[in-house]
Design a protein around this motif. Sequence first.
Motif, PDB file in Angstrom:
ATOM      1  N   ASP A 204       0.819  -1.218   0.000  1.00  0.00           N
ATOM      2  CA  ASP A 204       0.000   0.000   0.000  1.00  0.00           C
ATOM      3  C   ASP A 204       0.853   1.269   0.000  1.00  0.00           C
ATOM      4  O   ASP A 204       0.407   2.315  -0.458  1.00  0.00           O
ATOM      5  N   GLY A 205       2.044   1.202   0.541  1.00  0.00           N
ATOM      6  CA  GLY A 205       2.871   2.405   0.645  1.00  0.00           C
ATOM      7  C   GLY A 205       2.258   3.369   1.654  1.00  0.00           C
ATOM      8  O   GLY A 205       1.731   2.950   2.684  1.00  0.00           O
ATOM      9  N   ALA A 206       2.295   4.655   1.341  1.00  0.00           N
ATOM     10  CA  ALA A 206       1.681   5.663   2.211  1.00  0.00           C
ATOM     11  C   ALA A 206       0.164   5.536   2.106  1.00  0.00           C
ATOM     12  O   ALA A 206      -0.395   5.536   1.012  1.00  0.00           O
ATOM     13  N   ARG A 207      -0.499   5.386   3.247  1.00  0.00           N
ATOM     14  CA  ARG A 207      -1.955   5.201   3.290  1.00  0.00           C
ATOM     15  C   ARG A 207      -2.602   6.473   3.824  1.00  0.00           C
ATOM     16  O   ARG A 207      -2.380   6.846   4.962  1.00  0.00           O
ATOM     17  N   LEU A 208      -3.411   7.110   2.968  1.00  0.00           N
ATOM     18  CA  LEU A 208      -4.019   8.376   3.333  1.00  0.00           C
ATOM     19  C   LEU A 208      -5.537   8.290   3.245  1.00  0.00           C
ATOM     20  O   LEU A 208      -6.084   8.056   2.160  1.00  0.00           O
ATOM     21  N   LEU A 209      -6.199   8.459   4.378  1.00  0.00           N
ATOM     22  CA  LEU A 209      -7.662   8.537   4.390  1.00  0.00           C
ATOM     23  C   LEU A 209      -8.037   9.942   3.944  1.00  0.00           C
ATOM     24  O   LEU A 209      -7.615  10.929   4.550  1.00  0.00           O
ATOM     25  N   VAL A 210      -8.795  10.038   2.848  1.00  0.00           N
ATOM     26  CA  VAL A 210      -9.167  11.338   2.294  1.00  0.00           C
ATOM     27  C   VAL A 210     -10.689  11.471   2.321  1.00  0.00           C
ATOM     28  O   VAL A 210     -11.342  11.549   1.290  1.00  0.00           O
ATOM     29  N   ASP A 211     -11.248  11.452   3.513  1.00  0.00           N
ATOM     30  CA  ASP A 211     -12.683  11.649   3.749  1.00  0.00           C
ATOM     31  C   ASP A 211     -12.829  12.676   4.857  1.00  0.00           C
ATOM     32  O   ASP A 211     -11.984  12.759   5.744  1.00  0.00           O
ATOM     33  N   ARG A 212     -13.914  13.424   4.826  1.00  0.00           N
ATOM     34  CA  ARG A 212     -14.169  14.391   5.911  1.00  0.00           C
ATOM     35  C   ARG A 212     -14.677  13.695   7.165  1.00  0.00           C
ATOM     36  O   ARG A 212     -14.468  14.159   8.267  1.00  0.00           O
ATOM     37  N   LEU A 213     -15.366  12.565   6.962  1.00  0.00           N
ATOM     38  CA  LEU A 213     -15.955  11.842   8.091  1.00  0.00           C
ATOM     39  C   LEU A 213     -15.126  10.598   8.398  1.00  0.00           C
ATOM     40  O   LEU A 213     -14.622   9.933   7.490  1.00  0.00           O
ATOM     41  N   TRP A 214     -15.023  10.281   9.678  1.00  0.00           N
ATOM     42  CA  TRP A 214     -14.315   9.064  10.088  1.00  0.00           C
ATOM     43  C   TRP A 214     -15.162   7.851   9.733  1.00  0.00           C
ATOM     44  O   TRP A 214     -16.380   7.852   9.923  1.00  0.00           O
TER      45      TRP A 214
ATOM     46  N   LEU B 259      -0.193  15.448  -0.863  1.00  0.00           N
ATOM     47  CA  LEU B 259      -0.414  14.241  -1.668  1.00  0.00           C
ATOM     48  C   LEU B 259       0.691  14.098  -2.709  1.00  0.00           C
ATOM     49  O   LEU B 259       1.196  12.989  -2.948  1.00  0.00           O
ATOM     50  N   MET B 260       1.070  15.202  -3.314  1.00  0.00           N
ATOM     51  CA  MET B 260       2.140  15.182  -4.307  1.00  0.00           C
ATOM     52  C   MET B 260       3.457  14.752  -3.661  1.00  0.00           C
ATOM     53  O   MET B 260       4.199  13.950  -4.230  1.00  0.00           O
ATOM     54  N   ARG B 261       3.724  15.276  -2.487  1.00  0.00           N
ATOM     55  CA  ARG B 261       4.961  14.933  -1.768  1.00  0.00           C
ATOM     56  C   ARG B 261       5.025  13.422  -1.513  1.00  0.00           C
ATOM     57  O   ARG B 261       6.051  12.784  -1.752  1.00  0.00           O
ATOM     58  N   LEU B 262       3.920  12.860  -1.044  1.00  0.00           N
ATOM     59  CA  LEU B 262       3.886  11.416  -0.764  1.00  0.00           C
ATOM     60  C   LEU B 262       3.999  10.596  -2.046  1.00  0.00           C
ATOM     61  O   LEU B 262       4.669   9.556  -2.067  1.00  0.00           O
ATOM     62  N   ALA B 263       3.354  11.041  -3.120  1.00  0.00           N
ATOM     63  CA  ALA B 263       3.414  10.308  -4.394  1.00  0.00           C
ATOM     64  C   ALA B 263       4.833  10.287  -4.952  1.00  0.00           C
ATOM     65  O   ALA B 263       5.245   9.317  -5.585  1.00  0.00           O
ATOM     66  N   ARG B 264       5.596  11.340  -4.692  1.00  0.00           N
ATOM     67  CA  ARG B 264       6.988  11.390  -5.164  1.00  0.00           C
ATOM     68  C   ARG B 264       7.878  10.414  -4.390  1.00  0.00           C
ATOM     69  O   ARG B 264       8.942  10.044  -4.865  1.00  0.00           O
ATOM     70  N   GLN B 265       7.449   9.999  -3.203  1.00  0.00           N
ATOM     71  CA  GLN B 265       8.252   9.106  -2.374  1.00  0.00           C
ATOM     72  C   GLN B 265       8.017   7.625  -2.673  1.00  0.00           C
ATOM     73  O   GLN B 265       8.750   6.772  -2.199  1.00  0.00           O
ATOM     74  N   GLY B 266       6.970   7.314  -3.413  1.00  0.00           N
ATOM     75  CA  GLY B 266       6.642   5.918  -3.714  1.00  0.00           C
ATOM     76  C   GLY B 266       5.140   5.761  -3.824  1.00  0.00           C
ATOM     77  O   GLY B 266       4.419   6.735  -4.025  1.00  0.00           O
ATOM     78  N   ARG B 267       4.677   4.535  -3.688  1.00  0.00           N
ATOM     79  CA  ARG B 267       3.245   4.290  -3.837  1.00  0.00           C
ATOM     80  C   ARG B 267       2.445   5.064  -2.800  1.00  0.00           C
ATOM     81  O   ARG B 267       2.771   5.091  -1.626  1.00  0.00           O
ATOM     82  N   LEU B 268       1.353   5.675  -3.278  1.00  0.00           N
ATOM     83  CA  LEU B 268       0.403   6.388  -2.434  1.00  0.00           C
ATOM     84  C   LEU B 268      -0.942   5.702  -2.596  1.00  0.00           C
ATOM     85  O   LEU B 268      -1.418   5.517  -3.719  1.00  0.00           O
ATOM     86  N   THR B 269      -1.528   5.285  -1.485  1.00  0.00           N
ATOM     87  CA  THR B 269      -2.853   4.681  -1.522  1.00  0.00           C
ATOM     88  C   THR B 269      -3.842   5.650  -0.894  1.00  0.00           C
ATOM     89  O   THR B 269      -3.732   6.000   0.277  1.00  0.00           O
ATOM     90  N   LEU B 270      -4.792   6.105  -1.726  1.00  0.00           N
ATOM     91  CA  LEU B 270      -5.849   7.000  -1.260  1.00  0.00           C
ATOM     92  C   LEU B 270      -7.006   6.138  -0.780  1.00  0.00           C
ATOM     93  O   LEU B 270      -7.467   5.243  -1.495  1.00  0.00           O
ATOM     94  N   LEU B 271      -7.468   6.398   0.422  1.00  0.00           N
ATOM     95  CA  LEU B 271      -8.498   5.578   1.060  1.00  0.00           C
ATOM     96  C   LEU B 271      -9.780   6.363   1.275  1.00  0.00           C
ATOM     97  O   LEU B 271      -9.748   7.561   1.576  1.00  0.00           O
TER      98      LEU B 271
END
Length: 143
Positions: A18-28, A84-96
Amino acid sequence: MSYDIALKRIYHPVEPEDGARLLVDRLWPRGKLRESLALTDWYRDASPSPALRRLYHEGEISFGVFATRYRGELRDTPDSLLPLMRLARQGRLTLLSAARDLDASHLPVLKEAVLAALDDEDASDREPASSPCFMTQEHQHDA
């Protein structure tokens, strides 16, 4: 340059690739403990505004209208894409997201916006910082 951005439901198992895992929702997401998600971060700033999200989820606007308005929100806040761009430059970025149907969620629009911003930034890096100097050519003609 090619970037690896994956889209995934928050309810799917964590995988090493998954690489960097980023939850991109306003609600938990319901029923999820933060510790169980192996998140790099919970990043709300690049998710759709509450008003836009509500209109779409209540069926008052189509996905096409939602996507167009969301792109506009992202254009109005270009700095929201920087993490998001910074993380994508470091390797796989998984948007959740907790969305049931990822194809009909904000994630594909966000991925497209991040990739376009990365491409724009990469293109500007390839352009020369200043125009070439023709001074040496002029002196060669004088001799």
